[in-house]
Design an enzyme around this catalytic site. Structure first.
Site, mmCIF file in Angstrom:
data_model
loop_
_atom_site.group_PDB
_atom_site.id
_atom_site.type_symbol
_atom_site.label_atom_id
_atom_site.label_comp_id
_atom_site.label_asym_id
_atom_site.label_seq_id
_atom_site.Cartn_x
_atom_site.Cartn_y
_atom_site.Cartn_z
ATOM 1 N N CYS A 77 91.125 -39.033 8.362
ATOM 2 C CA CYS A 77 90.222 -38.305 7.479
ATOM 3 C C CYS A 77 90.783 -36.923 7.144
ATOM 4 O O CYS A 77 91.152 -36.172 8.045
ATOM 5 C CB CYS A 77 88.870 -38.165 8.165
ATOM 6 N N CYS A 83 85.026 -30.954 9.966
ATOM 7 C CA CYS A 83 83.721 -31.608 9.901
ATOM 8 C C CYS A 83 82.966 -31.606 11.221
ATOM 9 O O CYS A 83 81.795 -31.252 11.272
ATOM 10 C CB CYS A 83 83.908 -33.026 9.381
ATOM 11 N N CYS A 164 83.484 -40.660 3.737
ATOM 12 C CA CYS A 164 83.463 -40.521 5.189
ATOM 13 C C CYS A 164 83.896 -41.866 5.747
ATOM 14 O O CYS A 164 83.272 -42.884 5.464
ATOM 15 C CB CYS A 164 82.066 -40.167 5.663
ATOM 16 N N ASP A 386 66.206 -48.312 28.468
ATOM 17 C CA ASP A 386 67.187 -47.772 27.498
ATOM 18 C C ASP A 386 66.746 -46.357 27.136
ATOM 19 O O ASP A 386 66.337 -46.092 26.008
ATOM 20 C CB ASP A 386 67.234 -48.689 26.262
ATOM 21 N N CYS A 413 73.071 -44.167 27.027
ATOM 22 C CA CYS A 413 74.007 -43.478 26.130
ATOM 23 C C CYS A 413 74.603 -42.257 26.822
ATOM 24 O O CYS A 413 75.287 -41.465 26.181
ATOM 25 C CB CYS A 413 73.302 -43.073 24.842
#
Ligand code: SAH
Length: 456
Positions: A77, A83, A164, A386, A413
Site C-alpha cells: 500500500c 495510515c 485500501c 466470546d 480477540c
C-alpha cells in the site's frame, strides 16, 4: 535514588530489534532499556532516533536498517506508513502468522503462568488482502479538494485514499465514485472543526456469498442535496446494490453512525450467510468483518464443541447470535446472552429467518444473566464465551464453573485476557486442552484465538 533512562530525545542509537509489540512496533533493548521502533522487523539491526522517553521505555523513529531481515518485504500500500490501519505490511505473511502465534505463546506463559499449552500454528488466509466486508470512510475538504480516506495514525487528519488493499475493490470503487459525485453535485463534505457541511462518512457493506451491497451515506442532518441523482448514478454504476441508506448524525461526536436511518432506495438490509446460516444485516448490525475467516473460526468452535444433537449450549457475549445459530443445528437447545439490545433484536430475527425455534436470546450483562441461569437450573454441556478485549468478569467465570459444562470454548480477540481467564478456570478445575489462533485481520497485529477447556 531514581534511576535515569540511558537515552534522551534526539539521540541516535544503533540496536537490535528482538521482538514485536502489540501495536506492531519492533522492540529491543539498548543498554538494558526498552526501546520501541515502528516498522522494524524482529531480527533486524537498525539505526533509530529517540523521539520520546518515558519512565520504563522509549519510542524511536526508524532511520536506517543496518541489517535487514529476510522476512522484510515492501509494503503493497502506498500510504501504509501514514495510515495506521495496518501495522505489519512490511513483514512477509508467513512471518506475520508466526509473530502472532508467538504473542499467544508469550501471553499463556507470562500472564497465564501456563507452560506447555498446545498452541497450534495460526490459521491464515490464502489471499490475505481485500478481506473486509465493511468499509467506513470519513469525508472532508482539504485545500479546495474533496478527500475521503483514513485518519492519519493518532489524528483526525484525513489521508486521501484511492484504494485500501484490505477492502474489496468494489467498495473502493464506490467510495471513489461518491467522492466524484459529491463534488459534481455540490454535496459539501463535513467540516469537523466548524460542525458544518453535509457528508460525514460513507459506509459500504458487501455480503461475501450474496455479493449484495449496501451503501450508507452518513450526513450531518436531514438535508442531503440532489439525492435522487446520487442514488440513480450509484444504482447504474453498481448493479449489485440492494440498499442505499441515509444515516443522520448531527452530533459532535467520533461515533460514526447516528441513530436514524432513512431508506433512500431498495431494502433496509442486505443478506449474507456464515456456513449455511442466513443473516440479515442492517447499517447498525455488528457483523464479523472478515467473512472468510469467520467461517474458519466458527468451524473451529464447532469442532471443539463436539456436538451430537443432544446438547444444551450457551453462547455468552453472542452479538447478533452468529455462533449460537451456527451451532444450533447440532444442539438440542441454545441460549445466547448479549448486552446490546439491538444485537439481540437481530439475533431473534436471524433465528426466525433460519426457522430455528430452539434458541433463546436474552439482553443483559453476561456476568449478571449467567449467575441467574445457574440459579434457575440451566446446565449446559458446552459454554462458548466470546468477550470483548477486556475478557470475562470473575462472576461470569464462577457461573460457568457452577454450571459445570463438560466443555468451555473460549473465543478471544485478546490473548492476554484469554490467558488470564484460562488460568482462573484452570484453578477451578478446568484444563486448557489446546488453543487454535485464527488470523481474522491480516496485515494488522490483531490475533483471534479459540481455546478448548474441559472439566477434569
Ligand atoms: N460472538 C459474536 C460477538 C462477539 S464480540 C460474534 O462472533 O460475532 C463481543 C460482544 O460482547 C459484543 O457484541 C459486545 O456488545 C458484547 N458485550 C460486551 N460486554 C458484555 C457484557 N458484559 N455482557 C454481555 N455482552 C457483552
Amino acid at each position: 535514588m531514581k534511576e535515569r533512562a540511558p537515552v534522551e530525545a534526539g539521540q541516535v542509537i544503533e540496536y537490535e530489534v528482538t521482538g514485536i509489540a502489540h501495536n506492531g512496533a519492533g522492540v529491543g533493548k539498548w543498554d538494558g532499556f526498552t526501546v520501541f521502533v515502528p516498522f522494524a522487523v524482529p531480527g533486524e539491526k537498525v539505526r533509530a532516533r529517540i523521539v520520546q522517553v518515558k519512565k520504563n521505555y522509549a519510542l524511536a523513529q526508524l532511520m536506517d536498517i543496518l541489517d535487514s531481515h529476510p522476512d522484510r518485504i515492501d509494503p503493497l500500500c502506498p500510504i501504509y506508513m501514514e495510515c495506521g490501519g495496518c501495522q505489519i505490511q512490511h513483514v512477509s505473511y508467513q512471518r506475520q502468522l508466526e509473530l502472532k502465534r508467538q504473542q499467544v505463546v508469550d501471553s499463556f506463559e507470562r500472564i497465564g503462568g501456563l507452560k506447555g499449552v498446545v498452541i497450534h500454528p495460526v490459521l491464515g488466509m490464502d489471499e490475505p488482502w481485500r478481506y473486509r466486508n465493511k468499509v467506513q470512510v470519513p469525508f472532508g475538504w482539504q485545500k479546495g479538494k474533496m478527500v475521503a480516506g483514513f485518519y492519519a495514525s493518532g489524528t483526525h487528519e484525513i489521508i486521501d485514499m484511492e484504494q485500501c488493499l484490505i477492502q474489496p475493490s468494489e467498495s473502493d470503487k464506490a467510495i471513489r465514485m461518491i467522492k466524484e459525485l459529491a463534488h459534481q453535485l455540490g454535496i459539501p463534505p463535513y467540516d469537523e472543526k466548524r460542525h458544518q457541511g453535509v457528508l460525514r462518512h460513507v459506509m459500504v457493506r458487501v455480503g461475501l456469498h450474496t455479493q449484495e451491497m449496501m451503501i450508507v451515506l452518513v450526513t450531518n442532518g436531514e438535508h442531503l442535496p440532489r439525492k435522487k441523482e446520487l442514488v440513480q448514478q450509484l444504482r447504474t454504476a453498481f448493479p449489485q446494490v440492494r440498499s442505499i441508506i441515509q444515516n443522520i448524525n448531527a452530533k459532535r461526536t467520533n461515533v460514526i453512525l447516528g441513530e436514524k436511518n432513512k431508506k433512500l432506495w431498495g431494502d433496509s438490509v442486505i443478506h449474507d450467510r456464515i456456513g449455511d446460516v442466513q443473516f440479515a444485516i442492517s447499517p447498525h448490525s455488528f457483523f464479523q468483518v472478515n467473512p472468510v475467516q469467520t467461517e474458519v473460526l466458527y468451524e473451529q468452535v464447532r469442532k471443539y464443541a463436539d456436538l451430537t444433537g443432544n446438547e444444551t449450549v450457551i453462547d455468552a457475549y453472542c452479538g447478533i447470535g452468529t455462533i449460537a445459530l451456527y451451532l444450533a443445528k447440532e444442539s438440542r437447545k441454545v441460549y445466547g446472552v448479549e448486552i446490546v439490545p439491538e444485537a439481540i433484536r437481530d439475533a431473534i430475527r436471524n433465528a426466525e429467518l433460519n426457522g430455528m425455534k430452539h434458541v433463546h436470546f436474552e439482553v443483559g450483562a453476561a456476568e449478571k444473566v449467567m449467575p441467574r441461569w445457574l440459579k434457575e437450573g440451566i446446565r449446559p454441556d458446552v459454554v462458548v464465551v466470546d468477550p470483548p478485549r477486556k475478557g470475562c468478569q470473575p462472576e461470569l467465570l464462577d457461573a460457568v464453573v457452577g454450571m459445570a459444562p463438560e466443555r468451555v470454548v473460549y473465543v478471544s480477540c485478546n490473548p492476554a485476557t484469554l490467558a488470564r481467564d484460562a488460568r482462573y478456570l484452570q484453578e477451578k478445575g478446568y484444563i486448557v486442552q489446546e488453543v487454535q489462533p485464527v488470523d481474522m485481520f491480516p496485515q494488522t497485529m490483531h490475533v483471534e484465538c479459540v481455546a478448548l477447556l474441559t472439566s477434569t
